[in-house]
Write an enzyme that holds these catalytic residues in place. Structure first.
Site, mmCIF file in Angstrom:
data_model
loop_
_atom_site.group_PDB
_atom_site.id
_atom_site.type_symbol
_atom_site.label_atom_id
_atom_site.label_comp_id
_atom_site.label_asym_id
_atom_site.label_seq_id
_atom_site.Cartn_x
_atom_site.Cartn_y
_atom_site.Cartn_z
ATOM 1 C CE LYS A 78 -0.313 -0.558 4.993
ATOM 2 N NZ LYS A 78 -1.035 -1.217 6.067
ATOM 3 C CE1 TYR B 222 12.623 31.576 4.288
ATOM 4 C CE2 TYR B 222 12.899 29.205 3.981
ATOM 5 C CZ TYR B 222 12.493 30.445 3.504
ATOM 6 O OH TYR B 222 11.962 30.543 2.251
#
Ligand SMILES: *Cc1c(COP(=O)(O)O)cnc(C)c1O
Length: 349
Positions: free
Chosen positions: A39, A247
């Protein structure tokens, strides 16, 4: 082989390691057969490539979550079986028609929906996890008599821990399948395989461990790393003491040095929690992440590997238990987040 542009972030994927992990899990599964959960696009590796390798290794039972996933895989599996764990909704019915896949039925509405097709199915019973599956406290066995049931399965909530819930679930599961006509029994996921023969039944359903995940320590011996992420240096820069990096300037250089900006970021599943704590490497030299992880970029201190140049590739050590401990994210999340942008290169044995 690969479609689209060549990005600055790639996954090297080891075919031989994937096949050998399946064989190891099959050995640990004793006399039971061993399936594979593929999956979420083979836990992020790419189900289209994973499935043929597992078929070749000997796997004959595959598990996906949705009918969309089944549509991708069904054409690849020959006479192997394919089960859709999330059941079958009304919306799914049109696409089940021409597909060689079975729903894992979880509710009586699904039973009614599927009974009219006359086609085989699986059934999930709840044994104490309270996720999907029939609640045996209110279950009416007669309701299943029109079905052609292959696997009667249940799922363990805490197989990665040594807790009494495992035994309780096993007992509840045994009581449940007695009441349901079926051809095969199945309970264990990767971690459940290590709980011993009593947990193997006819078929085991590993996922995580196929791809190098290690849900229980004793599995480390025997399983191999499959995924080897690498990122490319897009720019190299010299920095001086006091320079701010990334940042919010969370890193300020203490001395002069060299940094590399590499092309991987949180949009690629390299999450912001690795800011200033993650590590890359090159030829065994440690390259610490400095400052914030950006969406598409990370800064590495390469002062100890000054020979690295723009265009070179560096390795992201991908020890899943270790990264999980460091980030607080599960091994499952780390694997399935690898992201659609990665180039995938399957290395031949
Ligand atoms: C995902 C899943 C598996 C595989 O579990 P792992 O822990 O990845 O080995 C097995 N069975 C069911 C029902 C699942 O949802």
């Amino acid at each position: 082989m690969n479609e689209g542009p060549i990005g600055p972030y790639r996954l090297k994927l080891d075919r031989a390691a994937l096949a050998s992990n399946w064989r190891q899990l099959n050995e640990w599964s004793g006399t039971a057969n061993t399936g594979a959960a593929v999956k979420a696009d083979g836990y992020g590796l790419g189900a289209r490539n994973v499935v043929p390798i597992l078929l070749d290794a000997g796997c004959r039972d595959f598990f996906v979550a949705t009918w969309e996933e089944a549509r991708t895989i069904a054409p690849l599996i020959g006479d192997a079986t394919l089960s859709v764990l999330n059941g079958v909704r009304e919306e799914d019915m049109p696409r089940t028609i021409s597909l060689n896949a079975k729903p894992v039925l979880n509710t009586s509405a699904q039973v009614k929906r599927w009974a009219t097709t006359g086609r085989p199915c699986d059934v999930m019973v709840d044994s104490g996890m309270n996720r999907l599956g029939f609640d045996m406290r209110s279950f009416e066995p007669e309701s299943l008599t029109q079905l052609d049931i292959d696997i009667c399965m249940s799922h363990l909530a805490s197989a990665d821990e040594d807790v009494s819930q495992n035994d309780m679930q096993r007992a509840a599961y045994c009581a449940a399948y007695e009441k349901i006509p079926h051809r095969r029994t199945s309970l264990a996921n990767s971690a459940g395989i290590m709980l011993g023969n009593d947990y193997h039944f006819d078929l085991t359903r590993p996922g995580l461990s196929l791809y190098g995940g290690i849900p229980r320590n004793e599995m480390r011996e025997g399983l191999s790393q499959v995924v080897f992420p690498q990122a490319q240096i897009l720019q190299k820069r010299s920095i001086r003491a006091g320079d701010k990096i990334g940042y919010n300037a969370t890193h300020v250089a203490a001395s002069e040095g060299t940094i590399a900006i590499v092309g991987i970021g949180y949009a690629d599943g390299y999450f912001r929690c690795f800011s200033s704590v993650g590590h890359f490497s090159s030829d065994g030299i440690d390259l610490p992440v400095i400052g914030r992880v950006s969406m598409d970029l990370v800064a590495l201190d390469i002062s100890k590997a000054d020979q690295l140049q723009e265009g070179d590739w560096v390795d992201l050590p991908f020890d899943l238990p270790q990264l999980s401990g460091q980030s607080g994210m599960s091994q499952y999340e780390l694997l399935t987040s690898l992201g659609p942008r990665a180039e995938r290169h399957w290395i031949a044995p």
